[in-house]
Scaffold this motif. Structure first.
Motif, short mmCIF file in Angstrom:
data_model
loop_
_atom_site.label_atom_id
_atom_site.label_comp_id
_atom_site.label_asym_id
_atom_site.label_seq_id
_atom_site.Cartn_x
_atom_site.Cartn_y
_atom_site.Cartn_z
N TYR A 16 0.87 -1.37 -0.04
CA TYR A 16 -0.03 -0.09 0.16
C TYR A 16 0.93 1.07 0.03
CZ TYR A 16 -3.20 3.63 1.43
OH TYR A 16 -4.09 4.92 1.32
N ALA A 17 1.93 1.26 0.71
CA ALA A 17 2.93 2.42 0.92
C ALA A 17 3.58 2.64 -0.40
CB ALA A 17 3.82 2.35 2.14
N SER A 28 -9.39 -4.27 9.40
CA SER A 28 -8.92 -4.18 7.88
C SER A 28 -9.16 -2.59 7.48
CB SER A 28 -9.62 -5.20 6.88
OG SER A 28 -10.70 -4.82 6.59
N ALA A 29 -10.37 -2.06 7.67
CA ALA A 29 -10.56 -0.69 7.43
C ALA A 29 -9.57 0.36 8.39
CB ALA A 29 -11.91 -0.24 7.61
N ASP A 68 9.60 7.66 1.32
CA ASP A 68 8.68 7.56 2.57
C ASP A 68 8.23 6.15 2.83
OD1 ASP A 68 9.01 10.27 2.91
OD2 ASP A 68 7.11 10.67 2.15
N ILE A 69 8.38 5.24 2.01
CA ILE A 69 7.77 3.87 2.28
C ILE A 69 8.16 3.15 3.36
CG2 ILE A 69 7.69 1.63 1.01
CD1 ILE A 69 7.89 2.69 -1.76
N ASP A 70 9.49 3.13 3.75
CA ASP A 70 9.91 2.50 4.96
C ASP A 70 9.14 3.34 5.97
OD1 ASP A 70 11.15 0.46 3.50
OD2 ASP A 70 13.06 1.45 3.69
N ASP A 71 9.23 4.50 5.98
CA ASP A 71 8.46 5.40 7.45
C ASP A 71 7.30 5.06 7.53
OD1 ASP A 71 11.35 6.19 7.87
OD2 ASP A 71 10.91 8.20 6.78
N ALA A 72 6.50 5.16 6.35
CA ALA A 72 5.02 4.77 6.41
C ALA A 72 5.03 3.36 7.22
CB ALA A 72 4.38 4.99 5.10
N VAL A 73 5.45 2.38 6.56
CA VAL A 73 5.28 1.11 7.05
C VAL A 73 5.50 1.05 8.55
CG1 VAL A 73 6.27 -1.20 6.86
CG2 VAL A 73 5.64 -0.08 4.83
N ARG A 108 -2.92 4.99 5.18
CA ARG A 108 -3.20 6.09 4.35
C ARG A 108 -2.73 7.46 5.12
NH1 ARG A 108 -7.66 9.21 4.46
NH2 ARG A 108 -8.97 7.57 5.55
N ARG A 109 -3.31 7.66 6.42
CA ARG A 109 -2.86 8.64 7.00
C ARG A 109 -1.29 9.10 7.35
NH1 ARG A 109 -7.34 7.43 10.25
NH2 ARG A 109 -5.91 6.33 11.76
#
Length: 176
Positions: free
Chosen positions: A40-41, A75-76, A49-54, A83-84
């Motif tokens: 998703y990221a 899940s939601a 930013d992928i690693d930070d978001a994960v 997303r945030r």
């Protein structure tokens, strides 16, 4: 497989056990969710930013899974957290950008061919769904309504994607 589909496949008893404080269940839940959060990221965040978001999403899962009201909303909830995290990181990057005057000054000294090459590279660096709306809007010159129809999105989604894509392009052009 999407985050929502995979998260729905998580065993509800595993989620319930993690909510109840079972450490092993929580570790298993994090391990099961991590690949989908990363996917998703990768689709919704800048590459940097992928690693930070994960990490932010998994940390919040660890800290807050006990506050989840219903197993069916897992899940939601996880999707919204990821997303945030992506949006927060995008805003943080946008706020630390060099002022537009600096970008204009740097670009003013470049030859038109160099500007075209830089812009082309910036567009190519975008995630597919952002590149798609930018090409339809700025190259094909379609309206927001037309893009929404072509992609099967709402007008608001199209506008948000265009806005985020332009921020990413600006960031790409300003760096160096």
């Amino acid at each position: 497989m999407s985050l929502l589909v995979r998260a729905r496949r998580c065993n509800p008893s595993l989620i319930e056990a993690a909510r109840g404080g079972d450490t092993e269940a929580l570790v298993s839940l994090i391990a099961a969710a991590q690949p989908d959060i990363r996917r998703y990221a990768a689709r919704n965040c800048r590459a940097a930013d992928i690693d930070d978001a994960v990490q932010e999403t998994l940390l919040l899962l660890y800290r807050r899974v006990g506050t989840l009201r219903a197993v069916t909303s897992f899940s939601a909830w996880l999707f919204a957290v990821a997303r945030r995290a992506c949006l927060r990181l995008l805003r943080r990057a946008a706020s630390t950008e060099a002022p537009a005057d600096d970008a204009e000054a740097r670009l003013a000294h470049l030859a038109p061919e160099d500007i075209r090459i830089d812009l082309s590279r910036a567009i190519q660096s975008l995630p597919d769904h952002y590149r798609e709306v930018i090409l339809l809007r700025d190259i094909e010159e379609l309206s927001i309504h037309e893009i929404a129809g072509v992609l099967g999105l709402t007008r608001e989604s199209v506008k948000a994607r265009i806005h985020r894509a332009r921020i990413m392009i600006r960031e790409y052009l300003v760096r160096d």
